[in-house]
Each structure stands twice: as C-alpha cells, then as structure tokens.
Design a protein around this motif. Structure first.
Motif, mmCIF file in Angstrom:
data_model
loop_
_atom_site.group_PDB
_atom_site.id
_atom_site.type_symbol
_atom_site.label_atom_id
_atom_site.label_comp_id
_atom_site.label_asym_id
_atom_site.label_seq_id
_atom_site.Cartn_x
_atom_site.Cartn_y
_atom_site.Cartn_z
ATOM 1 N N ILE A 27 0.864 -1.179 0.000
ATOM 2 C CA ILE A 27 0.000 0.000 0.000
ATOM 3 C C ILE A 27 0.900 1.228 0.000
ATOM 4 C CG2 ILE A 27 -1.799 1.283 1.207
ATOM 5 C CD1 ILE A 27 -2.550 -1.350 2.613
ATOM 6 N N VAL A 28 0.763 2.063 -1.019
ATOM 7 C CA VAL A 28 1.506 3.314 -1.106
ATOM 8 C C VAL A 28 0.554 4.445 -0.740
ATOM 9 C CG1 VAL A 28 2.771 4.890 -2.614
ATOM 10 C CG2 VAL A 28 3.056 2.421 -2.879
ATOM 11 N N ILE A 29 0.959 5.239 0.246
ATOM 12 C CA ILE A 29 0.154 6.358 0.730
ATOM 13 C C ILE A 29 0.787 7.655 0.228
ATOM 14 C CG2 ILE A 29 -0.811 7.503 2.759
ATOM 15 C CD1 ILE A 29 -1.601 4.555 2.632
ATOM 16 N N THR A 30 0.058 8.440 -0.540
ATOM 17 C CA THR A 30 0.491 9.769 -0.942
ATOM 18 C C THR A 30 -0.172 10.762 -0.003
ATOM 19 O OG1 THR A 30 0.689 9.092 -3.249
ATOM 20 C CG2 THR A 30 0.565 11.469 -2.811
ATOM 21 N N ILE A 31 0.652 11.495 0.734
ATOM 22 C CA ILE A 31 0.132 12.484 1.681
ATOM 23 C C ILE A 31 0.278 13.850 1.030
ATOM 24 C CG2 ILE A 31 0.319 13.465 3.992
ATOM 25 C CD1 ILE A 31 1.684 10.716 4.710
ATOM 26 N N GLU A 32 -0.850 14.482 0.789
ATOM 27 C CA GLU A 32 -0.887 15.772 0.118
ATOM 28 C C GLU A 32 -1.060 16.898 1.127
ATOM 29 O OE1 GLU A 32 -4.271 15.228 -2.388
ATOM 30 O OE2 GLU A 32 -3.205 13.910 -3.773
ATOM 31 N N ASN A 33 -0.547 18.057 0.772
ATOM 32 C CA ASN A 33 -0.771 19.287 1.529
ATOM 33 C C ASN A 33 -0.048 19.302 2.875
ATOM 34 O OD1 ASN A 33 -1.893 21.879 1.609
ATOM 35 N ND2 ASN A 33 -3.593 21.175 2.883
ATOM 36 N N VAL A 34 1.176 18.777 2.922
ATOM 37 C CA VAL A 34 1.989 18.932 4.121
ATOM 38 C C VAL A 34 2.354 20.417 4.179
ATOM 39 C CG1 VAL A 34 4.083 18.240 5.338
ATOM 40 C CG2 VAL A 34 2.848 16.573 3.928
ATOM 41 N N LEU A 35 1.964 21.095 5.240
ATOM 42 C CA LEU A 35 2.039 22.553 5.286
ATOM 43 C C LEU A 35 3.401 23.106 5.679
ATOM 44 C CD1 LEU A 35 -1.426 23.250 6.927
ATOM 45 C CD2 LEU A 35 -0.807 23.387 4.504
ATOM 46 N N THR A 36 4.190 22.338 6.434
ATOM 47 C CA THR A 36 5.465 22.864 6.918
ATOM 48 C C THR A 36 6.544 21.789 6.902
ATOM 49 O OG1 THR A 36 4.901 22.312 9.197
ATOM 50 C CG2 THR A 36 4.376 24.526 8.481
ATOM 51 N N ASP A 37 7.788 22.261 6.868
ATOM 52 C CA ASP A 37 8.928 21.373 7.045
ATOM 53 C C ASP A 37 9.117 21.112 8.534
ATOM 54 O OD1 ASP A 37 9.532 21.353 4.329
ATOM 55 O OD2 ASP A 37 10.956 23.008 4.484
ATOM 56 N N ALA A 62 8.220 9.355 7.898
ATOM 57 C CA ALA A 62 9.086 10.117 6.997
ATOM 58 C C ALA A 62 9.348 11.479 7.613
ATOM 59 C CB ALA A 62 8.431 10.278 5.632
ATOM 60 N N GLU A 63 10.458 12.067 7.245
ATOM 61 C CA GLU A 63 10.775 13.422 7.687
ATOM 62 C C GLU A 63 9.745 14.373 7.088
ATOM 63 O OE1 GLU A 63 14.333 16.708 7.161
ATOM 64 O OE2 GLU A 63 14.794 14.588 6.888
ATOM 65 N N GLY A 64 9.245 15.289 7.912
ATOM 66 C CA GLY A 64 8.256 16.245 7.447
ATOM 67 C C GLY A 64 8.844 17.211 6.435
ATOM 68 N N LYS A 65 8.282 17.244 5.251
ATOM 69 C CA LYS A 65 8.692 18.142 4.181
ATOM 70 C C LYS A 65 7.450 18.763 3.559
ATOM 71 C CE LYS A 65 13.182 17.360 3.906
ATOM 72 N NZ LYS A 65 14.169 18.362 4.166
ATOM 73 N N LYS A 66 7.459 20.067 3.412
ATOM 74 C CA LYS A 66 6.330 20.784 2.823
ATOM 75 C C LYS A 66 6.044 20.243 1.424
ATOM 76 C CE LYS A 66 4.682 25.444 2.065
ATOM 77 N NZ LYS A 66 4.970 26.868 2.242
ATOM 78 N N GLY A 67 4.765 20.026 1.146
ATOM 79 C CA GLY A 67 4.353 19.531 -0.162
ATOM 80 C C GLY A 67 3.702 18.169 -0.076
ATOM 81 N N THR A 68 4.273 17.196 -0.791
ATOM 82 C CA THR A 68 3.713 15.848 -0.881
ATOM 83 C C THR A 68 4.744 14.831 -0.402
ATOM 84 O OG1 THR A 68 2.368 16.501 -2.778
ATOM 85 C CG2 THR A 68 2.718 14.151 -2.470
ATOM 86 N N LEU A 69 4.289 13.840 0.373
ATOM 87 C CA LEU A 69 5.147 12.762 0.885
ATOM 88 C C LEU A 69 4.575 11.416 0.482
ATOM 89 C CD1 LEU A 69 5.823 13.845 4.580
ATOM 90 C CD2 LEU A 69 7.455 13.849 2.706
ATOM 91 N N LEU A 70 5.455 10.413 0.402
ATOM 92 C CA LEU A 70 5.036 9.034 0.166
ATOM 93 C C LEU A 70 5.447 8.178 1.355
ATOM 94 C CD1 LEU A 70 6.078 8.442 -3.550
ATOM 95 C CD2 LEU A 70 3.800 8.921 -2.672
ATOM 96 N N LEU A 71 4.505 7.398 1.857
ATOM 97 C CA LEU A 71 4.765 6.391 2.890
ATOM 98 C C LEU A 71 4.167 5.087 2.388
ATOM 99 C CD1 LEU A 71 3.847 8.545 5.999
ATOM 100 C CD2 LEU A 71 6.116 7.773 5.377
ATOM 101 N N ASN A 72 4.599 3.949 2.966
ATOM 102 C CA ASN A 72 4.038 2.701 2.469
ATOM 103 C C ASN A 72 4.044 1.599 3.515
ATOM 104 O OD1 ASN A 72 6.595 1.041 2.088
ATOM 105 N ND2 ASN A 72 7.077 2.887 0.938
ATOM 106 N N PHE A 73 3.202 0.629 3.228
ATOM 107 C CA PHE A 73 3.116 -0.596 4.011
ATOM 108 C C PHE A 73 3.336 -1.750 3.040
ATOM 109 C CE2 PHE A 73 0.190 2.455 5.981
ATOM 110 C CZ PHE A 73 0.785 2.580 7.219
ATOM 111 N N LYS A 74 4.152 -2.702 3.434
ATOM 112 C CA LYS A 74 4.481 -3.823 2.556
ATOM 113 C C LYS A 74 3.924 -5.128 3.124
ATOM 114 C CE LYS A 74 8.498 -1.879 0.346
ATOM 115 N NZ LYS A 74 7.895 -1.621 -0.927
#
Length: 139
Positions: A27-37, A62-74
């Motif tokens: 499962i790949v999770i795309t996290i949108e709209n991370v507001l701050t680093d 994952a390290e917080g980065k403004k924008g979009t991040l990817l996390l996953n479960f295998k």
C-alpha cells in the motif's frame, strides 16, 4: 529413491508457491498538503480493533517536508483496514490538542472524511486484496 526425490521436489515447490501467496499487497500512501517542514509524518495501519485504540498493526514514518510525501506498508494481508496519518511537529510522538480539544498538528485518514468530531473506522475503511493499492490522504 526416485519417488522420494519427487516427493521432496513437490514439497519444496509447494512451499515456494505458499510463500508467494502470503506475501500480501503493498500500500503506497500519498500524503498531500503537508504545510510545513520539520518534525516527522507518521502513518499507522489499523484494523477495526486497533482504530483509535493503539498504534495500529504497522506504521511508516518520513521526515516532514512541505508539499507531498510518500509512505508505504508492505506485505499487507487481505482484509479491511484504515490508515491514520499525523504530522508530529514537536517530536513528542503524539497528537497535540489545544484547550478546547482541537488538534494542533495536521492529520488525515483514508477516506479523507474530515467531519467534526473523532474519526470513525467506517468512514476510513478500505479493502485490501492481493493487488497493490495506492491511497491519497490530504492534511
């Protein structure tokens, strides 16, 4: 002796096919709209039994980065699950709330149900089959 070799070969092949069947889906999770680093973004995979009760059955960070991040479960076995995500800005490994109970840090969940009040498993649940899955979660 030949029969014994055939039995051994069959047993070995059946173990390989069984191992492939039980690998589960990714499962790949795309996290949108991370507001701050800064801080860390956590995603927790939950069943109905663990939802809002524990850390879940699996997690990724994952390290917080403004924008979009990817996390996953295998290797997730087929079943019904929900994902909860939070941005832990201050590193205390928990969601912070203000005096009236409102969250101070960004969060989201599968299903993107952001109604007032606590999240529910029914609003966040999704089905995992043998196929890999991609989910979008918006803070």
């Amino acid at each position: 002796m030949k029969n014994l070799s055939l039995v051994f070969a069959f047993a070995l092949l059946s173990q390989f096919s069984f191992a492939q069947e039980t690998q589960g889906a990714d499962i790949v999770i795309t996290i949108e709209n991370v507001l701050t680093d800064g801080g860390q973004v956590y995603a927790a995979l939950h069943t109905a039994e663990t939802f809002m009760q524990s850390e879940g059955i699996d997690f990724d960070v994952a390290e917080g980065k403004k924008g979009t991040l990817l996390l996953n479960f295998k290797g997730v076995k087929p079943g019904t699950y929900a994902v909860m995500v939070m941005h832990d800005l201050n590193g205390n490994n928990q969601m912070d709330f203000d005096n009236n109970g409102m969250p101070q840090e960004s969060y989201g969940m599968s299903g993107n149900d952001m109604h007032m009040g606590p999240p529910t498993f029914d609003a966040a649940k999704f089905e995992v089959t043998e196929e890999d899955l991609e989910l979008n979660i918006r803070f």
